[in-house]
Enzyme design. Structure first.
Site, PDB file in Angstrom:
ATOM      1  N   HIS A 179       0.657  -1.338  -0.035  1.00  0.00           N
ATOM      2  CA  HIS A 179       0.068  -0.062   0.208  1.00  0.00           C
ATOM      3  C   HIS A 179       0.874   1.197   0.048  1.00  0.00           C
ATOM      4  O   HIS A 179       0.464   2.403   0.410  1.00  0.00           O
ATOM      5  CB  HIS A 179      -1.176   0.023   1.237  1.00  0.00           C
ATOM      6  CG  HIS A 179      -1.744  -1.144   1.541  1.00  0.00           C
ATOM      7  ND1 HIS A 179      -2.909  -1.557   0.767  1.00  0.00           N
ATOM      8  CD2 HIS A 179      -1.310  -2.365   2.111  1.00  0.00           C
ATOM      9  CE1 HIS A 179      -3.328  -2.735   1.245  1.00  0.00           C
ATOM     10  NE2 HIS A 179      -2.584  -3.404   2.084  1.00  0.00           N
ATOM     11  N   SER A 300      14.871  20.784 -16.099  1.00  0.00           N
ATOM     12  CA  SER A 300      13.599  21.737 -16.575  1.00  0.00           C
ATOM     13  C   SER A 300      13.957  22.902 -17.380  1.00  0.00           C
ATOM     14  O   SER A 300      14.976  23.292 -16.973  1.00  0.00           O
ATOM     15  CB  SER A 300      13.068  22.030 -14.907  1.00  0.00           C
ATOM     16  OG  SER A 300      12.241  23.159 -15.314  1.00  0.00           O
ATOM     17  N   LYS A 306      16.191  21.261 -11.034  1.00  0.00           N
ATOM     18  CA  LYS A 306      15.255  20.355 -11.480  1.00  0.00           C
ATOM     19  C   LYS A 306      16.355  19.204 -11.990  1.00  0.00           C
ATOM     20  O   LYS A 306      16.937  19.557 -12.913  1.00  0.00           O
ATOM     21  CB  LYS A 306      14.042  20.344 -11.899  1.00  0.00           C
ATOM     22  CG  LYS A 306      12.853  21.167 -11.520  1.00  0.00           C
ATOM     23  CD  LYS A 306      12.481  20.275 -10.050  1.00  0.00           C
ATOM     24  CE  LYS A 306      11.398  19.087 -10.710  1.00  0.00           C
ATOM     25  NZ  LYS A 306      10.429  19.574 -11.555  1.00  0.00           N
ATOM     26  N   GLU A 313       9.617   7.883 -16.701  1.00  0.00           N
ATOM     27  CA  GLU A 313       8.221   8.435 -17.065  1.00  0.00           C
ATOM     28  C   GLU A 313       7.822   8.088 -18.428  1.00  0.00           C
ATOM     29  O   GLU A 313       6.651   7.872 -18.577  1.00  0.00           O
ATOM     30  CB  GLU A 313       8.187   9.866 -16.794  1.00  0.00           C
ATOM     31  CG  GLU A 313       8.338  10.377 -15.418  1.00  0.00           C
ATOM     32  CD  GLU A 313       8.446  11.916 -15.101  1.00  0.00           C
ATOM     33  OE1 GLU A 313       7.662  12.761 -14.496  1.00  0.00           O
ATOM     34  OE2 GLU A 313       9.570  12.357 -15.541  1.00  0.00           O
ATOM     35  N   TYR A 340      -9.704 -14.006 -45.510  1.00  0.00           N
ATOM     36  CA  TYR A 340      -9.275 -12.673 -45.315  1.00  0.00           C
ATOM     37  C   TYR A 340     -10.143 -11.669 -45.571  1.00  0.00           C
ATOM     38  O   TYR A 340     -11.056 -11.790 -46.313  1.00  0.00           O
ATOM     39  CB  TYR A 340      -7.988 -12.621 -46.453  1.00  0.00           C
ATOM     40  CG  TYR A 340      -7.355 -11.257 -46.597  1.00  0.00           C
ATOM     41  CD1 TYR A 340      -6.441 -11.132 -45.745  1.00  0.00           C
ATOM     42  CD2 TYR A 340      -7.840 -10.346 -47.361  1.00  0.00           C
ATOM     43  CE1 TYR A 340      -5.592  -9.643 -45.805  1.00  0.00           C
ATOM     44  CE2 TYR A 340      -7.323  -9.008 -47.389  1.00  0.00           C
ATOM     45  CZ  TYR A 340      -6.211  -8.937 -46.698  1.00  0.00           C
ATOM     46  OH  TYR A 340      -5.580  -7.572 -46.569  1.00  0.00           O
ATOM     47  N   LYS A 348      -0.977  -4.077 -38.964  1.00  0.00           N
ATOM     48  CA  LYS A 348       0.404  -3.763 -38.969  1.00  0.00           C
ATOM     49  C   LYS A 348       0.943  -2.687 -38.306  1.00  0.00           C
ATOM     50  O   LYS A 348       1.917  -2.805 -37.644  1.00  0.00           O
ATOM     51  CB  LYS A 348       0.969  -3.578 -40.272  1.00  0.00           C
ATOM     52  CG  LYS A 348       0.876  -4.838 -41.162  1.00  0.00           C
ATOM     53  CD  LYS A 348       1.112  -4.841 -42.598  1.00  0.00           C
ATOM     54  CE  LYS A 348       0.904  -5.973 -43.389  1.00  0.00           C
ATOM     55  NZ  LYS A 348      -0.897  -6.080 -43.141  1.00  0.00           N
TER      56      LYS A 348
HETATM   57  N1  ARG Z   1      -1.910  -4.925 -47.778  1.00  0.00           N
HETATM   58  C1  ARG Z   1      -2.562  -6.071 -47.470  1.00  0.00           C
HETATM   59  C2  ARG Z   1      -2.487  -6.345 -46.319  1.00  0.00           C
HETATM   60  O1  ARG Z   1      -1.838  -6.222 -45.344  1.00  0.00           O
HETATM   61  C3  ARG Z   1      -2.211  -7.293 -48.499  1.00  0.00           C
HETATM   62  C4  ARG Z   1      -3.075  -8.343 -48.749  1.00  0.00           C
HETATM   63  C5  ARG Z   1      -3.932  -7.712 -49.734  1.00  0.00           C
HETATM   64  N2  ARG Z   1      -4.990  -8.720 -50.158  1.00  0.00           N
HETATM   65  C6  ARG Z   1      -6.011  -8.295 -50.706  1.00  0.00           C
HETATM   66  N3  ARG Z   1      -6.959  -9.381 -51.151  1.00  0.00           N
HETATM   67  N4  ARG Z   1      -6.348  -6.989 -51.022  1.00  0.00           N
HETATM   68  O2  ARG Z   1      -3.397  -7.145 -45.657  1.00  0.00           O
END
Ligand code: ARG
Length: 498
Positions: A179, A300, A306, A313, A340, A348
């Protein structure tokens, strides 16, 4: 378009490409009679971030080209030409001369188009039996294997630093806290080894994650495989996988490798944040337990006196984005039907961001801890507070046969007495102690001993010197074993990169 430098980043992709009016012609646009709207082109392009996958894409494509030759789907000479062309492109990317083009949408199309520039029509044979769906899944698997290793390496280095610092401070005593109130005295080594335990489990999570990336996506095609006699075992082996994936639909639809990395990264960042928070607290005047090296703190702009713990941080702050990145991908995935869907492209940026955030955080924390000065005197003064030994007094009574609950009550009354009357616990003589409980056989000063208190905590997991030293040795051996295994995995990864 040709004047574009490969250094150009997101800003390049967000400014409209100098495409023909009405947008660029689609790179594989046989079916279409109209060009893509420039807004759509800008909106859907991923090249400004998926260029991170360039090396992995080329590695996958080389395996694909070799396999097509072996399978007799293209001539041996064509296969060799494709491999040579891909290697030339790898050189351009490395040299920073590759002309990344947002009109070509993503890294896969950019590399293929460049191959066409170099080789002409034969470049069109590379994509035989392949879709960008299995291609991007392959790139990601290779990427995840590589960054998994790098993260494990970073965790190993940080644990190495903590272990060294712990070894220096077996005799440094400070209060342990619950605590954020002083609780019981511990060795600083014991405190830092607690973080080593945490980070060791984090490392094992990354190792587990990497072990699950065992099967190669290449050959799953758009989602149902291929009618062509592709040699999936061949590409899998060349790319360092155990086998091809078993279900083409799962292969192009899943992103759990990325999810797992993000999850492990979020957990690790939260752990680094807790360690960072201690450095922030401890470097305050109120604690005064440590001082960050000048190289790991800042001044600072207004207050000349400081010295701010900005590095920990920022680590603490960055844990927020690691958590956010995990939530982003979980949310992207949760409503997606097989297989997909273009939403998957949103995997990404959060992934790349967490990889970088974690890499840098591990590095600066290792540096900050390696160069930290420890104010042993300040820690000792805080640990000298006799109240930290109140539990020991209760346990003394337990050893005299007093039930623990009663002992706790008695010592609580002693503490209350001291607090109310402003007398130090150590000043209570034998008579006073016995007025609280007849089982006390000495004055508090004699009953309370810091060193004895530490040394009697000798159970497994305790802060007694022998225990701490044994743990130091055990962890040192574990780190050596892990280091050797990691070096083997890194060498295998490097070897496979040819
Ligand atoms: N840039 C796309 C991704 O990162 C690649 C795959 C694209 N595939 C598609 N059928 N449009 O997912």
């Amino acid at each position: 378009m040709s004047s574009r430098s490969s250094k150009a980043g997101p800003s390049q992709a967000s400014s409209a490409p100098d495409a023909p009016a009405g947008g660029a012609k689609k790179p594989w646009g046989g079916r279409f009679s109209e060009a893509t709207d420039p807004t759509v082109e800008r909106f859907s392009a991923s090249i400004h971030f998926d260029r991170v996958l360039a090396r992995h894409d080329i590695r996958g494509s080389k395996a694909q080209a070799r396999m097509l030759g072996e399978a007799g789907l293209i001539a041996r000479e064509e296969s060799a030409e494709l491999v040579a062309g891909l290697e030339r492109i790898a050189g351009e990317i490395e040299a920073g001369t590759f002309p990344f083009d947002p009109a070509l949408e993503d890294i896969h199309m950019n590399i293929e188009a460049r191959l066409r520039t170099h080789l002409g029509a034969v470049a069109g044979k590379l994509h035989t039996g392949r879709s960008r769906n299995d291609q991007v899944a392959t790139d990601l698997a290779l990427f995840l294997r590589e960054v998994g290793l790098a993260t494990e390496r970073g965790l190993l280095e940080l644990r190495g630093v903590l272990l060294e610092r712990a070894r220096e401070h077996v005799d440094t005593v400070l209060p342990g806290y619950t605590h954020l109130q002083r609780a019981q005295p511990v060795r600083l080594a014991h405190h830092w080894l607690a973080h080593v335990e945490v980070l060791g489990r984090d490392a094992s999570r990354f190792r587990d994650g990497r072990a699950r990336i065992r099967r190669c996506p290449l050959g799953a095609g758009a989602m149902a495989g291929s009618t062509l006699p592709l040699l999936r075992e061949r590409t899998a082996a060349e790319l360092g996988f155990e086998a091809p994936t078993r279900n083409s639909m799962d292969t192009v639809a899943s992103r759990d490798g990325a999810l797992e990395y993000l999850s492990n990264a979020a957990i690790t960042m939260v752990h680094l944040s807790r360690l960072a928070e201690e450095l922030v607290l401890w470097s305050s005047a109120e604690f005064g337990f440590v001082e960050l090296a000048d190289a790991y703190s800042t001044g600072s702009s207004l207050m000349p006196q400081k010295k701010n713990p900005d590095v920990p941080e920022i680590v603490r702050g960055k844990s927020g984005r690691a958590i956010g990145n995990l939530v982003t991908l979980l949310t992207v995935l949760k409503g997606l039907p097989l297989t997909y869907n273009r939403d998957l492209q949103e995997d990404k940026e959060p992934l790349f961001d967490s990889v970088e955030t974690l890499r840098d955080s591990l590095e600066v924390m290792a540096g900050a801890l390696a160069t930290l000065s420890v104010r042993v005197d300040r820690m000792a003064a805080a640990a000298a507070d006799p109240m930290l030994l109140a539990t020991d007094l209760a346990e003394f009574l337990v050893r005299q046969g007093v039930p623990f609950r009663d002992a706790h009550e008695v010592v609580g009354r002693i503490v209350g007495h001291c607090t109310r009357s402003g007398v130090g616990l150590r000043s209570l003589d034998k008579g006073t102690m016995q007025s609280f409980h007849p089982a006390f056989d000495a004055g508090a000063d004699e009953l309370l001993d810091l060193e004895r208190s530490l040394e009697s905590r000798s159970l497994a997991g305790g802060t007694a010197r022998g225990r701490v030293e044994a743990t130091l040795a055990e962890i040192e051996a574990e780190l050596a074993t892990e280091r050797a295994a990691l070096e083997r995995a890194e060498a295998a990864e490097r070897g496979g990169r040819a």
